[in-house]
Scaffold this motif. Structure first.
Motif: not given
Length: 507
Positions: A478-486
């Motif tokens: 699954v896309k690591a959506l929070t990691l991507m925003r950080l």
């Protein structure tokens, strides 16, 4: 609990000026909205490979995250497939937090400040969206326009903490343009541009031409805030769940540039995607023929850009074209299925999972991995609600395997974008499994056990392939959506691995 001025306070003040009747409802919805955003953030903290989390400790009382600096963050056991706001509070070294933005500020992680502001806005906007619903409205009926189903998706992305973040939108603009607020219509502007200054892919209709000029549909927010232009009044349209795509009454869907960050991405339209749109559409339409009608692809009718991602538009046929209204059929975006009540039936959910997996895996075997999340993927339902076939829209982020296509005797068009071509099995499976299984199906099921039961019922009926074995046995990407925003300096997708309910993995 005392709170300093936040997006909640700012939004409440604006609301008092433009729609005071919503004020009490907005205040009442704030606790639930905070819990919904905190639940999404907690899922990310529990499963994403965040570098400042040293280890995760599971016990009978929940989950404890031990940070690299020794601090301890405690909350409930995390179901990565649950969509309800079940996390109302977590504790950081004993201090309670019921607000995702304040928690992230307290964590003081790199690049967390900007993201905390987005989470603050997400919770406030979500409360506004929930406050502006009519509990007596009921469900739209099959004979009503398809855009009504799109406007039933109130909470936005089921797993992204920025599920309702609308940066740059005032309260008045959210109410005027947000699909969940059900405006009567949005008036798209028409900006005339000399035809020889435009790149056109496919056709461009005569009604959007003025002599030697092309009339480019422009979202009113884009005209006011980005282009700084006054556009001629143009098309009356109904906003769909993506906000920037709208349905023209009796006409096509219009995808407009909207140069602000919604969830993870800035929603402009790249010049490259316009250039490739006709070739991608023709390729996808031909490929759909290999599914025996199980999957249909909405056609791109035309695309144009004035040499700028901020001034571009794409015309697509409506997914409703693939339903037979005479037989009572209708089309529903997968993200809106929960509003029908149909997924509450385990039998129905298993049947839908079987249909979705059969279509998605068939295309993957042929060589195309769809970005089949709940917004891009739609389902044609019979008059009784039975899932009949799939409709897919928005081809910009698919992945295509030249080797798999060749193995099945499918010609690869020479002008597909290089960025979508890959033979990497991991990349192909991530694209489909992350969007369809850990995204669309999981959100439709609503929790781990319902997802496990649906998959367990559907998978035995599917053709045995290496992709199916991976789906059965390996952790779900699954896309690591929070990691991507950080990770503002990085590019491309980051990934997390979720426990596979079919493999019996523990949480």
């Amino acid at each position: 609990m005392h709170r300093p001025p936040t997006a909640e306070a700012e939004l409440a003040a604006e609301l008092a000026g433009v729609r005071p009747a919503l004020g009490a409802g907005f205040a009442a919805e704030l606790p639930g909205a905070r819990a919904a955003v905190l639940t999404r953030l907690w899922r990310a903290l529990a499963y994403e490979p965040l570098p400042w989390i040293a280890r995760r400790e599971h016990d009978g009382e929940g989950l404890t995250l031990v940070l690299a600096d020794g601090r301890r963050l405690h909350g409930p056991a995390a179901d990565p497939y649950a969509t309800s706001g079940y996390v109302s509070e977590v504790t950081l070294d004993g201090a309670a937090h019921d607000d995702a933005a304040r928690l992230l500020t307290g964590l003081a992680v790199p690049h967390g400040g900007g993201f905390a502001g987005e989470l603050d806005h997400s919770a406030a906007s979500l409360a506004l969206s929930r406050a502006d619903q009519d509990p007596a409205a009921g469900h739209p009926v099959p004979s009503r326009p398809d855009w009504e189903w799109e406007q039933r998706v109130v909470d936005g992305h089921p797993y992204h903490p920025n599920c309702r973040s609308r940066p740059g939108f005032s309260v008045a603009e959210q109410l005027a343009y947000g699909p969940e607020h059900r405006p009567d219509h949005v008036r798209l502007g028409l900006l005339p541009v000399p035809a020889d200054a435009c790149l056109v892919s496919g056709g461009w209709p005569d009604e959007l031409r003025d002599g030697e000029r092309l009339l480019i549909p422009v979202h009113p927010w884009q005209a006011a805030h980005v282009l700084k232009r006054v556009c001629e009044d143009g098309l009356a349209a109904h906003p769909l769940m993506s906000l920037r795509t709208l349905a023209v009454a009796g006409g096509p869907h219009v995808k407009t540039a909207l140069s602000t960050r919604l969830t993870s991405s800035v929603r402009d339209i790249s010049i490259g995607s316009v250039a490739a749109s006709a070739a991608l559409s023709a390729f996808a339409e031909g490929l759909a023929g290999h599914t025996g009608g199980l999957v249909r692809m909405t056609r791109t009718l035309g695309a144009v850009t004035a040499d700028s991602p901020d001034l571009a538009a794409v015309l697509r046929e409506s997914p409703a074209a693939y339903a037979d209204p005479g037989a009572g059929e209708y089309v529903v975006p997968v993200a809106a299925l929960v509003t029908t009540g149909l997924p509450q039936s385990p039998v129905w959910l298993a049947e839908f999972a079987r249909l979705a997996l059969t279509g998605g895996l068939r295309l993957l075997e042929l060589g195309v991995a769809l970005e089949a999340h709940g917004q891009n993927l739609l389902v044609v339902l019979s008059a009784s609600g039975r899932p009949l076939r799939l409709v897919y829209r928005d081809l910009a982020d698919i992945r295509v395997s030249p080797a798999r296509l060749a193995r099945h005797g499918v010609a690869l068009p020479p002008d597909l974008p290089e960025r979508i071509l890959t033979d990497d099995v991991t990349a192909l499976r991530r694209k489909l499994f992350g969007s369809l299984v850990a995204g669309a199906l999981a959100a439709t099921a609503g929790n781990r056990e319902a997802l496990r039961a649906a998959l367990a019922a559907a998978v035995p009926d599917l053709p045995e392939t290496a992709d199916l074995r991976a789906l059965r046995e390996e952790p779900l990407p699954v896309k690591a959506l929070t990691l991507m925003r950080l990770s503002p300096g990085g590019s491309g997708d980051r990934w997390a691995l979720l426990p596979n309910p079919l493999a019996g993995e523990e949480f």
